[in-house]
Write a protein that holds these residues in place. Structure first.
Motif, PDB file in Angstrom:
ATOM      1  N   THR A  45       0.859  -1.181   0.000  1.00  0.00           N
ATOM      2  CA  THR A  45       0.000   0.000   0.000  1.00  0.00           C
ATOM      3  C   THR A  45       0.899   1.236   0.000  1.00  0.00           C
ATOM      4  N   PRO A  46       0.630   2.200  -0.855  1.00  0.00           N
ATOM      5  CA  PRO A  46       1.478   3.398  -0.885  1.00  0.00           C
ATOM      6  C   PRO A  46       1.518   4.090   0.480  1.00  0.00           C
ATOM      7  N   LEU A  85      -1.106  14.718  -1.941  1.00  0.00           N
ATOM      8  CA  LEU A  85      -1.810  14.247  -3.142  1.00  0.00           C
ATOM      9  C   LEU A  85      -0.821  14.001  -4.289  1.00  0.00           C
ATOM     10  N   ASN A  86       0.182  14.868  -4.429  1.00  0.00           N
ATOM     11  CA  ASN A  86       1.221  14.650  -5.447  1.00  0.00           C
ATOM     12  C   ASN A  86       1.988  13.356  -5.156  1.00  0.00           C
ATOM     13  N   GLN A  87       2.288  13.117  -3.882  1.00  0.00           N
ATOM     14  CA  GLN A  87       3.004  11.896  -3.507  1.00  0.00           C
ATOM     15  C   GLN A  87       2.172  10.653  -3.827  1.00  0.00           C
ATOM     16  N   VAL A  88       0.862  10.730  -3.556  1.00  0.00           N
ATOM     17  CA  VAL A  88      -0.026   9.613  -3.890  1.00  0.00           C
ATOM     18  C   VAL A  88      -0.004   9.371  -5.394  1.00  0.00           C
ATOM     19  N   GLY A  89      -0.053  10.443  -6.183  1.00  0.00           N
ATOM     20  CA  GLY A  89      -0.006  10.309  -7.647  1.00  0.00           C
ATOM     21  C   GLY A  89       1.294   9.664  -8.110  1.00  0.00           C
ATOM     22  N   ILE A  90       2.410  10.074  -7.518  1.00  0.00           N
ATOM     23  CA  ILE A  90       3.712   9.503  -7.897  1.00  0.00           C
ATOM     24  C   ILE A  90       3.752   8.012  -7.559  1.00  0.00           C
ATOM     25  N   GLU A  91       3.288   7.653  -6.369  1.00  0.00           N
ATOM     26  CA  GLU A  91       3.319   6.241  -5.962  1.00  0.00           C
ATOM     27  C   GLU A  91       2.372   5.388  -6.802  1.00  0.00           C
ATOM     28  N   LEU A  92       1.196   5.935  -7.118  1.00  0.00           N
ATOM     29  CA  LEU A  92       0.260   5.179  -7.965  1.00  0.00           C
ATOM     30  C   LEU A  92       0.826   5.000  -9.381  1.00  0.00           C
ATOM     31  N   LYS A  93       1.526   6.025  -9.887  1.00  0.00           N
ATOM     32  CA  LYS A  93       2.151   5.911 -11.198  1.00  0.00           C
ATOM     33  C   LYS A  93       3.244   4.831 -11.162  1.00  0.00           C
TER      34      LYS A  93
END
Length: 186
Positions: A45-46, A85-93
């Protein structure tokens, strides 16, 4: 003397840096390690989700008592929200890329498995054909025709009769010699 020691220590640090750098490059570019890292990335999980969940509690608290917060505090919380939110986007990518890499790896393995299966089926068919051919040759070798049976029987009869005649002749000849030797002794 001091300069010599200083250069020696500096050279050791340089060599150690090269060795460690080479090890990092090997670990980073080794396909087995990359695949292992992809599996770990996909299954975990991120971390930014956990941080974002704890930050949501802070946002809810702020929304209940918005009047007690200053504009600077609201700005800081908004910046933190944007950062998370940017960190979540990076981890999901990163998870998506890892998933794509793993999927490509599975597809490559599936293709290799199909090719191996086809090769194995071809080898099995060849083995079956060879076994059938050998069985047919063995069956043909074991089957005797009527002429072979008759000739074998005739030859064994002739051989048996001729052996009996020769044996009878030899017995009579040895008996005569025995009598002759016995008569000469007495």
């Amino acid at each position: 003397m001091f300069e010599w020691r200083f250069r020696y220590i500096l050279s050791l640090f340089f060599i150690l840096s090269l060795v460690l750098g080479g090890r990092v490059v090997y670990l980073t570019l080794n396909s087995e390690n990359v695949d292992r890292a992809d599996l770990i990335t996909v299954t975990r999980t991120p971390l930014s989700f956990q941080k974002l969940n704890s930050h949501i509690d802070e946002l809810e608290e702020m929304s209940k008592n918005i009047d007690t917060y200053t504009l600077g505090e609201i700005k800081d919380i908004t910046k933190k929200t944007t950062y998370l939110l940017n960190q979540v986007g990076i981890e999901l990518k990163a998870q998506h890329e890892s998933w794509s890499d793993i999927q490509n790896l599975f597809e490559g393995d599936a293709e290799k498995f199909k090719q191996l299966r086809v090769s194995l089926d071809k080898a099995q068919q060849l083995n079956n054909k060879e076994l059938l051919r050998i069985k047919n040759v063995m069956d043909q070798a074991n089957q005797r025709t009527i002429t072979e049976e008759l000739s074998g029987t005739t030859l064994s009869f002739v051989f048996g009769v001729s052996t009996s005649i020769v044996a009878s002749y030899l017995i009579k000849m040895f008996q005569r010699r025995k009598r002759k030797v016995h008569n000469n002794i007495t």
